[in-house]
Design a protein around this motif. Structure first.
Motif, short mmCIF file in Angstrom:
data_model
loop_
_atom_site.label_atom_id
_atom_site.label_comp_id
_atom_site.label_asym_id
_atom_site.label_seq_id
_atom_site.Cartn_x
_atom_site.Cartn_y
_atom_site.Cartn_z
N ALA A 22 0.83 -1.20 0.00
CA ALA A 22 0.00 0.00 0.00
C ALA A 22 0.86 1.25 0.00
N LEU A 23 1.89 1.29 0.84
CA LEU A 23 2.77 2.46 0.86
C LEU A 23 3.56 2.57 -0.42
N SER A 24 3.98 1.46 -0.95
CA SER A 24 4.70 1.46 -2.22
C SER A 24 3.84 2.06 -3.32
N LEU A 25 2.58 1.69 -3.33
CA LEU A 25 1.63 2.23 -4.31
C LEU A 25 1.56 3.76 -4.20
N LEU A 26 1.44 4.26 -2.97
CA LEU A 26 1.36 5.72 -2.77
C LEU A 26 2.66 6.40 -3.19
N GLN A 27 3.78 5.75 -2.92
CA GLN A 27 5.08 6.36 -3.25
C GLN A 27 5.36 6.36 -4.75
N GLN A 28 4.72 5.48 -5.49
CA GLN A 28 4.95 5.40 -6.93
C GLN A 28 3.91 6.13 -7.76
N ARG A 29 2.73 6.39 -7.19
CA ARG A 29 1.65 7.02 -7.94
C ARG A 29 2.09 8.37 -8.51
N HIS A 30 1.74 8.60 -9.73
CA HIS A 30 1.99 9.91 -10.35
C HIS A 30 0.93 10.15 -11.42
N SER A 31 0.75 11.40 -11.74
CA SER A 31 -0.23 11.74 -12.78
C SER A 31 0.36 11.49 -14.15
N VAL A 32 -0.53 11.15 -15.07
CA VAL A 32 -0.16 10.98 -16.47
C VAL A 32 -0.87 12.08 -17.24
N PRO A 33 -0.13 12.92 -17.98
CA PRO A 33 -0.78 14.00 -18.72
C PRO A 33 -1.93 13.48 -19.59
N SER A 34 -3.02 14.24 -19.61
CA SER A 34 -4.21 13.79 -20.35
C SER A 34 -3.91 13.49 -21.81
N ARG A 35 -2.97 14.20 -22.40
CA ARG A 35 -2.61 13.96 -23.81
C ARG A 35 -1.92 12.61 -24.00
N GLN A 36 -1.47 12.01 -22.91
CA GLN A 36 -0.76 10.73 -22.98
C GLN A 36 -1.63 9.56 -22.54
N LEU A 37 -2.93 9.81 -22.40
CA LEU A 37 -3.87 8.77 -21.98
C LEU A 37 -4.70 8.30 -23.17
N GLY A 38 -4.75 7.00 -23.38
CA GLY A 38 -5.53 6.45 -24.48
C GLY A 38 -6.35 5.26 -24.02
N GLU A 39 -6.86 4.54 -24.99
CA GLU A 39 -7.60 3.32 -24.70
C GLU A 39 -6.62 2.25 -24.25
N PRO A 40 -7.07 1.29 -23.48
CA PRO A 40 -8.43 1.14 -23.00
C PRO A 40 -8.67 1.89 -21.70
N VAL A 41 -9.94 2.04 -21.39
CA VAL A 41 -10.38 2.54 -20.08
C VAL A 41 -10.88 1.34 -19.30
N PRO A 42 -11.11 1.51 -18.01
CA PRO A 42 -11.68 0.39 -17.26
C PRO A 42 -13.01 -0.04 -17.88
N ASP A 43 -13.21 -1.35 -17.96
CA ASP A 43 -14.51 -1.83 -18.45
C ASP A 43 -15.58 -1.44 -17.43
N GLU A 44 -16.83 -1.66 -17.78
CA GLU A 44 -17.94 -1.18 -16.96
C GLU A 44 -17.88 -1.67 -15.51
N SER A 45 -17.61 -2.94 -15.32
CA SER A 45 -17.58 -3.46 -13.94
C SER A 45 -16.36 -2.95 -13.17
N THR A 46 -15.23 -2.82 -13.84
CA THR A 46 -14.03 -2.29 -13.18
C THR A 46 -14.21 -0.82 -12.85
N LEU A 47 -14.81 -0.06 -13.77
CA LEU A 47 -15.06 1.35 -13.49
C LEU A 47 -16.01 1.50 -12.32
N ARG A 48 -17.04 0.69 -12.29
CA ARG A 48 -17.98 0.74 -11.16
C ARG A 48 -17.27 0.44 -9.84
#
Length: 189
Positions: free
Chosen positions: A4-30
């Motif tokens: 859990a701490l490792s996840l927080l220490q590694q999390r970073h934003s990805v610029p919107s221009r660098q985001l593409g498909e796929p997105v979470p499917d319906e159940s994962t998004l929910r």
């Protein structure tokens, strides 16, 4: 160190221009959204809601925002007009996090807004944990009442952020982070 701490220490934003498909499917998004709304909530007011934009809706929203900008700044260059028009189209999914302030409540509005902000932060962390990328953006439209009207917001509601979600299309280097020692002090009586 815990995962859990490792996840927080590694999390970073990805610029919107660098985001593409796929997105979470319906159940994962929910599942992501259900996890994201598990936030501190003084008074159990649930002072937030979410608006989802995908596909053509993102472009139409950008066009509506561009029309607002042009009406207020008719001298805006063509390149800036195009930037406004396309602002919401890069990531395949945009979630609008809305703070819904209960003005009759004894809970201060700032606490209610912070609760909505926690939803946004949980979305960032959750997306990263699932292997997706996200960027929390605001911009002028988050603070504009005419833009709020386009989104159908009530007078007691305001945008906390536009969360752009998708799959990172490139490896994004982490940015410099502040040193804890520069931020932490100890209070003594």
């Amino acid at each position: 160190m815990s995962d859990a701490l490792s996840l927080l220490q590694q999390r970073h934003s990805v610029p919107s221009r660098q985001l593409g498909e796929p997105v979470p499917d319906e159940s994962t998004l929910r599942a992501l959204l259900e996890a994201a709304i598990r936030v501190p909530d003084h008074g159990k007011l649930v002072p937030f809601r979410l608006i989802q934009m995908q596909g053509e809706a993102k472009l139409r929203f950008g066009e509506r925002m561009t029309a607002l900008v042009i009406r207020n700044k008719p001298e805006l260059s063509d390149s800036k007009r195009e930037k406004e028009r396309l602002r919401y189209t890069f990531a395949p999914l945009v979630l609008v996090i809305v703070a819904c302030i209960d003005e009759e409540s004894s809970v201060p509005p700032i606490e209610q807004t912070l609760t909505a902000g926690c939803v946004a932060q949980n979305l960032l962390i959750g997306a990263y944990a699932l292997g997706f990328g996200a960027q929390w953006l605001t911009g002028w439209a988050a603070y504009d009442r005419e833009a709020a009207a386009v989104l159908g917001l009530a007078s007691n509601e305001h945008v906390v952020g536009f969360m752009h979600l998708g799959t990172p299309q490139i490896d994004v280097p982490d940015r410099d982070r502040p040193a804890l020692d520069d931020l932490l002090s100890t209070w003594t009586p």
